[in-house]
Each structure stands twice: as structure tokens, then as C-alpha cells.
Design a protein around this motif. Structure first.
Motif, PDB file in Angstrom:
ATOM      1  N   GLU A   1       3.341  -5.996  93.055  1.00  0.00           N
ATOM      2  CA  GLU A   1       1.799  -4.977  93.126  1.00  0.00           C
ATOM      3  C   GLU A   1       2.056  -4.872  93.875  1.00  0.00           C
ATOM      4  O   GLU A   1       2.550  -3.542  94.848  1.00  0.00           O
ATOM      5  N   ARG A   2       2.252  -5.201  95.663  1.00  0.00           N
ATOM      6  CA  ARG A   2       2.590  -4.919  96.945  1.00  0.00           C
ATOM      7  C   ARG A   2       3.766  -3.444  97.237  1.00  0.00           C
ATOM      8  O   ARG A   2       4.047  -3.017  97.451  1.00  0.00           O
ATOM      9  N   ASP A   3       4.821  -4.679  96.826  1.00  0.00           N
ATOM     10  CA  ASP A   3       6.371  -4.105  96.655  1.00  0.00           C
ATOM     11  C   ASP A   3       6.018  -2.178  96.180  1.00  0.00           C
ATOM     12  O   ASP A   3       6.953  -1.242  96.253  1.00  0.00           O
ATOM     13  N   GLU A   4       5.005  -3.041  94.615  1.00  0.00           N
ATOM     14  CA  GLU A   4       5.147  -1.177  93.508  1.00  0.00           C
ATOM     15  C   GLU A   4       3.954  -0.504  94.947  1.00  0.00           C
ATOM     16  O   GLU A   4       4.269   1.048  95.201  1.00  0.00           O
ATOM     17  N   LEU A   5       3.183  -0.760  95.543  1.00  0.00           N
ATOM     18  CA  LEU A   5       2.352  -0.282  96.229  1.00  0.00           C
ATOM     19  C   LEU A   5       3.143  -0.219  97.551  1.00  0.00           C
ATOM     20  O   LEU A   5       3.150   1.385  98.193  1.00  0.00           O
ATOM     21  N   VAL A   6       3.815  -0.653  98.671  1.00  0.00           N
ATOM     22  CA  VAL A   6       4.896  -0.286  99.275  1.00  0.00           C
ATOM     23  C   VAL A   6       5.375   0.766  99.041  1.00  0.00           C
ATOM     24  O   VAL A   6       6.127   2.033 100.001  1.00  0.00           O
TER      25      VAL A   6
ATOM     26  N   MET B   1      11.928  -5.645  91.196  1.00  0.00           N
ATOM     27  CA  MET B   1      12.744  -5.896  92.621  1.00  0.00           C
ATOM     28  C   MET B   1      12.200  -4.187  93.819  1.00  0.00           C
ATOM     29  O   MET B   1      12.341  -3.370  92.395  1.00  0.00           O
ATOM     30  N   PRO B   2      12.033  -3.883  94.299  1.00  0.00           N
ATOM     31  CA  PRO B   2      11.791  -2.622  94.691  1.00  0.00           C
ATOM     32  C   PRO B   2      13.503  -1.794  95.401  1.00  0.00           C
ATOM     33  O   PRO B   2      13.932  -2.476  94.874  1.00  0.00           O
ATOM     34  N   LYS B   3      13.015  -0.472  94.919  1.00  0.00           N
ATOM     35  CA  LYS B   3      14.115   0.544  95.142  1.00  0.00           C
ATOM     36  C   LYS B   3      15.393   0.443  93.639  1.00  0.00           C
ATOM     37  O   LYS B   3      14.813   2.071  93.069  1.00  0.00           O
ATOM     38  N   LYS B   4      15.351  -0.942  93.061  1.00  0.00           N
ATOM     39  CA  LYS B   4      16.153  -0.795  91.624  1.00  0.00           C
ATOM     40  C   LYS B   4      16.166  -2.267  91.523  1.00  0.00           C
ATOM     41  O   LYS B   4      16.373  -3.450  92.050  1.00  0.00           O
ATOM     42  N   ASP B   5      15.191  -2.718  90.250  1.00  0.00           N
ATOM     43  CA  ASP B   5      14.789  -3.398  89.287  1.00  0.00           C
ATOM     44  C   ASP B   5      16.207  -4.114  88.836  1.00  0.00           C
ATOM     45  O   ASP B   5      17.406  -3.904  89.316  1.00  0.00           O
ATOM     46  N   GLY B   6      15.671  -5.506  88.488  1.00  0.00           N
ATOM     47  CA  GLY B   6      17.127  -6.688  87.906  1.00  0.00           C
ATOM     48  C   GLY B   6      17.670  -5.952  87.279  1.00  0.00           C
ATOM     49  O   GLY B   6      18.815  -6.169  86.543  1.00  0.00           O
ATOM     50  N   TRP B   7      17.012  -4.805  86.190  1.00  0.00           N
ATOM     51  CA  TRP B   7      18.036  -5.070  84.464  1.00  0.00           C
ATOM     52  C   TRP B   7      18.363  -2.850  85.137  1.00  0.00           C
ATOM     53  O   TRP B   7      19.757  -3.692  84.245  1.00  0.00           O
ATOM     54  N   GLN B   8      18.587  -2.822  86.059  1.00  0.00           N
ATOM     55  CA  GLN B   8      19.324  -2.081  86.474  1.00  0.00           C
ATOM     56  C   GLN B   8      20.572  -2.692  86.902  1.00  0.00           C
ATOM     57  O   GLN B   8      21.816  -1.923  87.246  1.00  0.00           O
ATOM     58  N   VAL B   9      20.053  -3.628  88.054  1.00  0.00           N
ATOM     59  CA  VAL B   9      21.698  -4.461  88.737  1.00  0.00           C
ATOM     60  C   VAL B   9      21.973  -4.964  87.612  1.00  0.00           C
ATOM     61  O   VAL B   9      24.094  -5.315  87.565  1.00  0.00           O
ATOM     62  N   LEU B  10      21.419  -5.921  86.868  1.00  0.00           N
ATOM     63  CA  LEU B  10      22.405  -6.829  86.106  1.00  0.00           C
ATOM     64  C   LEU B  10      22.958  -5.470  84.911  1.00  0.00           C
ATOM     65  O   LEU B  10      24.289  -5.783  84.933  1.00  0.00           O
ATOM     66  N   LYS B  11      22.588  -4.009  84.805  1.00  0.00           N
ATOM     67  CA  LYS B  11      23.558  -3.379  83.973  1.00  0.00           C
ATOM     68  C   LYS B  11      24.393  -2.742  84.641  1.00  0.00           C
ATOM     69  O   LYS B  11      25.944  -2.722  84.505  1.00  0.00           O
TER      70      LYS B  11
END
Length: 889
Positions: free
Chosen positions: A279-284, A699-709
Motif C-alpha cells: 500500500e505504501r508503494d502504491e501511495l508513494v 512492485m512499484p512502476k512495473k509489476d511482476g506480471w509485466q516482468v514475467l511477460k
């Protein structure tokens, strides 16, 4: 041997018992031998004396009357009765006159008892010296004998034969064989030794039984439980003895229960914190986005205000100009009412123009459009030129003015116009808010902001008044835009509230600082630091005070170098306003390449009264930048490039603790390289070529789904197994994107290590062999597999399948194991016996749910089992795709 004793408490106890037994028995035997012999000899000696007294009493009368026969007869009876006793009666010449052994009569006693010590003792007795009765042990003919001697004294009834000149006439000697006494003692000693040996063996046997049952067995149970506890299990020992070991086991159980509770609470806390972190990462991220938008808006606003101020000043100059012309009666004479009205118009127009100028100045400062032209300026001349403007008002209010400039502070190196503007604002406020008393301006060389050699660089100018003063809580905001200490002062004293904000902006441009001290009702003092030397502008960046590093290192008891390094976050070097989302445009830290805010002179942190050493230390002690980014510096995540022999696992997670946890789980078998930034995942994977990747999702900026893809789309990284380690559970999506496995936090490290080891032997699947009798299913599988890019070979029964795989080795088998006509288990047995094929993974297709026995019969060779009966045709194909991706395809 000693190791055997040192490492076994039972053996120690056993050795102790045996030692005690041996010591007791040795003492017992020593006393028995020493005192036993003495006691028995003493008894024999006493017996000898009684016998000799009796013999002497019997012989005394016959000796007196010369009855030799009686004496011989009595001694003969004694000799016959006591076989181990020999009695000799000798005269003072040591000639034997009577004896129990007639053979020795008339022989010298020396010949019978040939001991010098005995002869000496006998001679002493003849002389009448020493005790009357003597008894000693002599070794005669290899046997020990007790020799007792009683001297025969001369008496009046003997004078008729021996005269009265001799005191001693001879001696009665009795020899007693005491060899049996010694043998008895030795026999007792031997019995004690045998008893000792038996007692020792019995002690070993009994101790072994007791130690094994009551010590060794419960301790082994405790040790085994401790080992399991060390491996992460929470074993509890249910049976234990009610002794000290039982108390130890109860304590162990209590510790295990407490640790288990703590572990559960810790896991809950980790889960909660992970959620909070997400949640903090999203808020940041939202704050960063909002901050960026605000900065853009602020820039647009400043540009707009600058333009509008320029457009407003043009007509205002015309209004003021034409009003002045009318007041000068250039266009004709005016009456008094007209003059009074025009004067009001001119005064209000000038006030409005001043407001516009202030807005324009602050806009220029914030938009960075002000350029300084520093030069050496005489401070007194500068203040004198300013005071010309204020003297009428000071005189009108009856105030005093005092100027004190210390030696060395006469010159400044500043932009003259901007320095004049700074002082005008400060003195203007002082005059405005002071109704009695006076205003004092002082200047001195400042001890703040010294250079590396400790030389002063700034002049401290203070403007003190005796005015209304400012509340302590308002001092923190008086330098903010459009702010005055009290709203009511805006109405009473007029003004835009921009004056001090402009002062701070202009001072910051000079790399100096401004602060204020005040007391309500007693007045205020404003301080500014302005450059003394040209070198202040020659050095790029803000002024740095290294004294701050020294003082903070002493306070936190860490090396000074800790505070001389730049802060970092998420593996990157950051500025304080990036971390705290401050972004104060008048702060020297803002927009500067200098990232060590705690060292920068004049930083505008919230609550900081004076932004310079030593007062600044108080604020930095509790600063979150110092606390989070300096003292608790995150572990270095970016590591050196591994050697070719090292097996590397790339751990991608925005939480350094999560990466450190994975590193600890895998470090014995793999080199773990952590990566906090998901944006660099593909680049890093190409660079280090890991055997596997662990990937977080949130993860902020780019989540794991996008990284996996992206990893699976890139030719260089698509074959690297990716294991998802996340707080969220979405295995279906992960496997559909090509994940090799999925772990939900909290992470089971042992399972992760086991999984990575197992997938390490896999290789990318390109060739698929299908054993399926059903024509439609076979056709569907072949179609979808070829469409996906696999090379597919199909067989209908086991014989055909065996012939094919002998010639063409596939990367994966798909076998319908429940079709009785295809003899799939014959095919599986062939694969199991083939060294080249037995490691190839198998996906089993079934028409039913397998029993445990059937699963066991597959001998662990099946990587996936798909029950066709549970899926529709479309779902079956989707499930097969997921299984292929999990295996490595």
C-alpha cells in the motif's frame, strides 16, 4: 578413548563411579594390610608373653633345685603340643641348655637364630639394659618368625650356684612361626581385589542400564528434537522423566511453544507489513505522480503570474505617471479636493504596484529566472542608501536606528540589487511592526558555513526591532509564501505576506540562510548569512558543513564516514526531497547535485529553527532521511558479476528484506543476486544468465506480471525458469504466463530450494511425443501443440512408441496411462530402463482420478497428471498449456 569419555555423559558418570569404587577399595586394602599385620602380630606377641611367663614360672623351681629332667620333660610336652613354637633356654654365653627341640641343646643360640639384630638385642638383655620382654620378627629360613626374649634374672635362691655377681643368668627365647599371619592378610587382600573387580563390573553394568534409561535416552530424544527445531520444525516431547532432565525437556517444550507462537505472530506481522508495504508503494507512486504534476503546475503558475504581473505593471506605471502629471498641474491648476483625491489614487496605485512587484519577484525566484551578478559591495554604503527611504517614517514614529558593523564585515560579495532588496524587506518589516523603541542592524563575521579549512565565508547581518514580536509556533511558517504570523496583521499592517519568502529565496540564491528569533511583545530579530568571499560562488553546489558529520557520528556512535556517503533507496542514490516528497523550491538541496541534505547549509526541513551546525543537529537526529537511509542503509543489492562456475539465482523484489531472506535460504547452493528495480529485470537476466529467477508481483512502476511477460517474450530469457514469490495468490495467471512454479508468502525456503534444484535439470521443451490411442484427442493435442510451436510425434500403442523413441529422442512425453489397449505402462517401463530417456519429464493423461497405489506405481516419473474427464475440450488444452509452461516449455 578420551573423546569417547568426553562426548558421553553416561560414560563420565560410569567412570566416576568406578573411580570411587577403586579409591575406596585401595584405601580399604591399604589399611587392611598395614594395620591387619600389625594387629595380628600384636596378638601373637601377647600370646607369646603369656606362654613364656607360664613356661618360666613352671621352670623356675626346677632350675632352683637343679631338676633338669623336669625341665626337659615340660619343654618336650610344649614342643609336642604347639608345633609352630620353639622354646630355648640359654645361659649368658648364649649356649642352649634347654629346648623343646633336644637337637639344639648345647648349641649356640646364634646358630639357631642367625640374626645380628637378634644377637645384639639378646646381648643388651644380658647386660640388663632395656625392657625385660622383647619381641621382634625375623626372617629365618625364608619364613617370618616372631622371636620373644625374657631375660632370666639372678635371684638369692640362685646364689648358691651362680654367685651374686651377675644380674642376668640367661634368657628364655621363644620362636613363633608367623608366616600364616602374613598369608592370612594376603588372602584377605586378594579377596578384596576380587571384590573390587566384581564391584566395578557390576557398577558398569548397573550404571549403563540406569544411564541409558534415565539419562541417555531422554537426552537423545531432546537432542533429536533440538535438531528438528533448528531445521524449522516445532517438535514437542510428550514423555519425559520427572527429574532435572525432565525439567530441561519441559523448558525446551516451553521454548518451542513460545517460538511457535512468536513465529506465527511474526508471519502475521510480516504479512501485514508486506501489505502495508505494497500500500505504501502504491501511495508513494501516487504521491510521486502528484508531486510531479504539482511541480509542473507550480512552474506554469509562476510563468503565468510573471506574465500577468508584467501586463499589470504596464498600465499601473501609466496610471501612476499620469496621476503625478495631474498633481504637478501640468494640464492646469487643481483645487484642493481634486489634489487630495489624486494623491489617494497615486498612493493606492503605488501600493498595488508594490504588490505586483512582489508577486513578480517570487515568481521569478521559483521559476529560476533570476540571475545573480555578484560583486564586492560596501555594506555601510548599502544600508545608508536604504535608510534614506525609511528615515522619514522612522522619525515620524519616533523610533531610533542604530547600525553596528564589526571589523572584517564591512564588505560583502553579493548581487547589490538583490542584497538591497533583502535588507529593504527586513528593515521595512521592522519599521512596520515597531511602534516604540528602535531598530538595530548589526553585521559580523559568521562562524556558520566555514570552508574546509575552517575559514569564514559569510557575514551574519541581523535586523532587530522592539516591535510586536512573533509567536514561537508561527516562526516556522513566516517564510512561507502568502503567510503572516497572524491573519489579523494582514488587515492591520497590510502586505502580501511575500516579503520574507522573497528574502529566503534571494538568500538561498546567495547560498546563505535566514532565520528568526522573536518574543511576543518584546520584538524580533532576523538573521541572514550573505557571502563574504567570491569563493562561495566559485564552488559549485550548496555550502557543505562537515562538522555536521562529526557531531552526528559522535551522537550515534558510528564512524564519521557513514554521514559522508550519499543516501540510497531501492539501490539508487536519492535526494532527501525524493524520499520525503518535500520539494521546497527555496531549499538549497532542491535541484542540487548534492544529496547529503544533513550537511547542506540552509536546508529548509520542517521544524528546523536554524539550518546550520550546531543547532541543525537536533533536527537531523530525528530526521527520517538520516534514520532510514543513512543509519539503516539498505544492503548492497547490486553485486559483482558472478563467475562462470557459479550457479546464480536472480531474486527480483522491491523489498530488500525479502531478497535477503531468499539469499539466506539458497546461499549454500546458489549465488543470489538481488534486484530491487523491476524495470531492469530483463537487462539483468541477460547479463548474469541465472539458472532461475524468483519474482515478486506487487512492485512499484512495473509489476511482476509485466516482468514475467517481458522475460518470456525475450529470446534470451524465455527459457529461464521463473518462480513467482508473492503475497497474492494467482497461480492460474502465473502459469498461463509461463511461470515455473508459484510460492505464496510467507516463503517456505526449503521448498523453494528443492524446486530450483529440480527445475535446474530441465531443459526447454521443443520436441513432444504423444502416446494416445483416441484419434480425436490425439488430433486435438497435435494441432494445439504444433500451433504453439512444438515438434510433435504421435504413436497409438506402446510397441510403436518404443520403436519411434529409439530413433528420435523427445524433450517431453504425453502419455494416456489409463487406456488399457495402448499398454502405456509397458512403454513407461521401457523409458525407465533406458538411460537416455529416463530423465525426460512425462505428462500423464487419465480418464479417472488415480489411486495412491497407481500414483506410487508411476515411481515419481510423472511431472503432471491431467484428468481428461474433469475438463472440457477447451479447458483440457488450457490445462495442457499450463503444464507445459510449468515444466519449462
Amino acid at each position: 578413548m578420551f573423546k569417547f569419555i568426553r562426548e558421553k555423559i553416561g560414560n563420565k558418570l560410569m567412570l566416576t563411579f568406578i573411580g570411587i569404587i577403586l579409591i575406596v577399595m585401595v584405601i580399604e586394602m591399604t589399611f587392611r594390610i598395614y594395620f591387619g599385620v600389625q594387629d595380628r602380630l600384636r596378638i601373637a606377641e601377647m600370646g607369646n608373653k603369656e606362654v613364656m611367663d607360664t613356661i618360666y614360672a613352671t621352670m623356675k623351681h626346677p632350675l632352683t633345685v637343679g631338676d633338669s629332667d623336669t625341665i626337659h620333660r615340660d619343654l618336650e610336652e610344649i614342643g609336642q603340643k604347639y608345633k609352630n613354637i620353639s622354646v630355648y633356654l640359654c645361659d649368658f654365653n648364649r649356649d642352649i641348655s634347654f629346648s623343646t627341640d633336644k637337637k639344639v641343646i648345647n648349641k649356640k643360640i646364634d646358630q639357631i637364630i642367625s640374626s645380628k639384630e637378634f644377637i645384639d638385642s639378646l646381648n643388651e638383655s644380658f647386660k640388663g639394659n632395656g625392657d625385660e620382654y622383647k619381641s621382634l620378627v625375623f626372617n629365618i629360613q625364608k619364613r617370618r618368625n616372631l622371636i620373644s626374649v625374657i631375660p632370666i634374672k639372678n635371684a638369692p635362691e640362685c646364689f648358691h650356684c651362680h654367685g651374686s655377681s651377675r644380674k642376668i643368668l640367661g634368657a628364655l627365647v621363644m620362636k613363633t612361626d608367623v608366616e600364616d599371619v602374613y598369608k592370612t592378610v594376603i588372602d584377605q587382600r586378594n579377596r578384596s581385589l576380587a571384590l573390587t573387580v566384581f564391584a566395578s563390573l557390576l557398577a558398569i553394568f548397573v550404571t549403563h542400564i540406569f544411564v541409558t534409561k534415565f539419562i541417555r535416552k531422554p537426552l537423545n530424544t531432546l537432542v533429536e528434537a533440538t535438531h528438528r527445531f533448528a531445521k524449522g520444525e516445532m517438535p514437542v516431547i510428550e514423555k519425559y522423566p520427572p527429574d532435572e532432565i525432565g525439567t530441561l525437556i519441559k523448558t525446551f517444550n516451553y521454548m518451542v511453544n513460545e517460538v511457535a507462537k512468536s513465529k506465527m505472530e511474526l508471519e502475521k506481522e510480516l504479512t501485514r507489513r508486506a501489505r502495508l508495504l505494497e500500500e505504501r508503494d502504491e501511495l508513494v507512486a501516487l504521491l510521486q505522480k502528484a508531486n510531479k504534476q504539482l511541480k509542473e503546475l507550480d512552474t506554469l503558475k509562476s510563468a503565468f503570474i510573471a506574465n500577468m504581473s508584467h501586463e499589470l505593471r504596464t498600465p499601473m506605471n501609466a496610471i501612476i505617471g499620469y496621476t503625478d502629471l495631474l498633481l504637478d498641474e501640468v494640464d492646469g491648476p487643481l483645487n484642493e479636493d481634486q489634489k487630495a483625491s489624486l494623491k489617494k489614487v497615486a498612493a493606492n496605485a503605488r501600493h498595488l504596484l508594490q504588490l505586483i512587484n512582489d508577486v513578480l519577484d517570487i515568481s521569478k525566484i521559483e521559476s529560476g529566472k533570476i540571475e545573480l551578478r555578484p560583486k564586492e559591495v560596501d555594506l555601510k554604503g548599502l544600508i545608508d542608501s536604504i535608510m534614506v527611504t525609511f528615515e522619514p517614517l522612522i522619525a515620524k514614529k519616533g523610533l531610533s536606528f542604530e547600525l553596528n558593523i564589526d571589523n572584517g564585515a564591512e564588505k560583502l560579495y553579493v548581487d547589490e540589487d538583490k542584497a538591497k532588496q533583502i535588507l529593504i524587506n527586513l528593515i521595512s518589516n521592522a519599521v512596520k511592526f515597531t511602534h516604540q523603541g528602535g531598530i538595530t542592524v548589526k553585521a559580523r563575521i559568521s562562524e556558520r558555513g566555514l570552508d574546509k579549512q575552517g575559514n569564514p565565508q559569510f557575514v551574519e547581518i541581523s535586523v532587530a526591532d522592539t516591535g510586536i514580536g512573533i509567536k514561537r509556533e508561527d516562526l516556522d511558517k513566516i517564510f512561507d509564501k502568502f503567510a503572516q504570523a497572524d491573519v489579523s496583521t494582514t488587515r492591520q499592517y497590510e502586505g502580501t505576506g511575500l516579503g520574507l519568502s522573497i528574502v529566503r529565496g534571494l538568500v538561498a540564491l546567495h547560498k546563505g540562510m535566514v532565520w528568526a528569533e522573536s518574543e511576543v511583545g518584546k520584538g524580533s530579530t532576523f538573521y541572514v548569512l550573505l557571502p563574504l568571499k567570491k569563493e562561495v560562488f566559485d564552488n559549485p553546489g550548496p555550502v557543505v558543513e562537515e562538522k555536521m558529520a562529526e557531531t552526528l557520528s559522535q551522537y550515534f556512535e558510528v564512524p564519521k564516514e557513514v554521514f559522508l556517503e550519499e543516501p540510497s533507496y531501492e539501490g539508487k542514490s536519492v535526494r532527501c526531497w525524493d524520499y520525503t516528497q518535500c520539494g521546497h523550491v527555496n531549499c538549497p538541496e532542491y535541484g542540487s547535485s548534492e544529496k547529503r541534505c544533513w550537511l547542506v547549509l540552509g536546508t529548509h526541513c520542517k521544524g528546523m529553527r536554524i539550518a546550520s551546525w550546531p543547532e541543525k543537529v537536533e533536527a537531523c537526529r530525528i530526521c527520517e532521511v538520516v534514520r532510514d537511509l543513512v543509519l539503516h542503509r539498505e544492503p548492497l543489492i547490486i553485486e559483482s558479476k558472478p563467475s562462470e562456475k557459479e550457479k546464480v539465482v536472480l531474486a527480483i523484489d522491491d523489498n530488500p528484506d525479502a531478497i535477503d531472506l531468499i539469499r539466506k535460504y539458497l546461499e549454500k547452493d546458489y549465488k543470489v543476486i538481488g534486484l530491487l528495480s523491476s524495470e531492469e529485470a530483463v537487462k539483468k537476466a541477460k547479463e548474469i544468465k541465472p539458472v532461475a529467477i524468483t519474482l515478486d508481483i506487487m512492485m512499484p512502476k512495473k509489476d511482476g506480471w509485466q516482468v514475467l511477460k517481458e522475460l518470456k517474450e525475450d529470446k534470451e530469457t524465455r527459457d529461464i525458469p521463473v518462480i513467482i514469490v508473492s503475497i497474492i495468490d494467482n497461480k492460474t495467471l502465473a502459469f498461463s504466463l509461463g511461470a515455473a512454479d508459484y510460492f505464496v508468502k510467507p516463503l517456505d525456503g526449503h521448498s523453494l530450494l528443492k524446486k530450483i534444484k529440480s527445475i535446474e535439470i530441465y531443459k526447454p521443451v521443443k520436441k513432444v511425443f504423444v502416446l494416445e490411442r483416441d484419434e480425436k484427442t490425439s488430433k486435438d493435442l497435435t494441432g494445439i501443440l504444433k500451433e504453439t510451436g512444438y515438434e510433435v510425434t504421435v504413436a497409438r500403442d506402446s510397441s510403436e512408441a518404443i520403436n519411434i523413441v529409439k530413433l528420435h529422442k523427445p524433450d517431453l512425453f504425453i502419455v494416456n496411462i489409463t487406456d488399457p489397449e495402448s499398454s502405456a505402462f509397458n512403454f513407461l517401463d521401457f523409458i525407465k530402463g533406458s538411460p537416455e530417456l529416463k530423465e525426460i519429464p512425462i505428462i500423464a493423461l487419465t480418464n479417472k482420478e488415480l489411486t495412491d497405489e497407481e500414483k506410487e506405481a508411476l515411481d515419481g516419473r510423472i511431472k503432471e497428471v491431467i484428468n481428461k474427464a474433469l475438463f472440457s475440450e477447451e479447458e483440457l488444452i488450457s490445462e495442457l498449456k499450463n503444464s507445459l509452461k510449468k515444466i519449462g516449455g
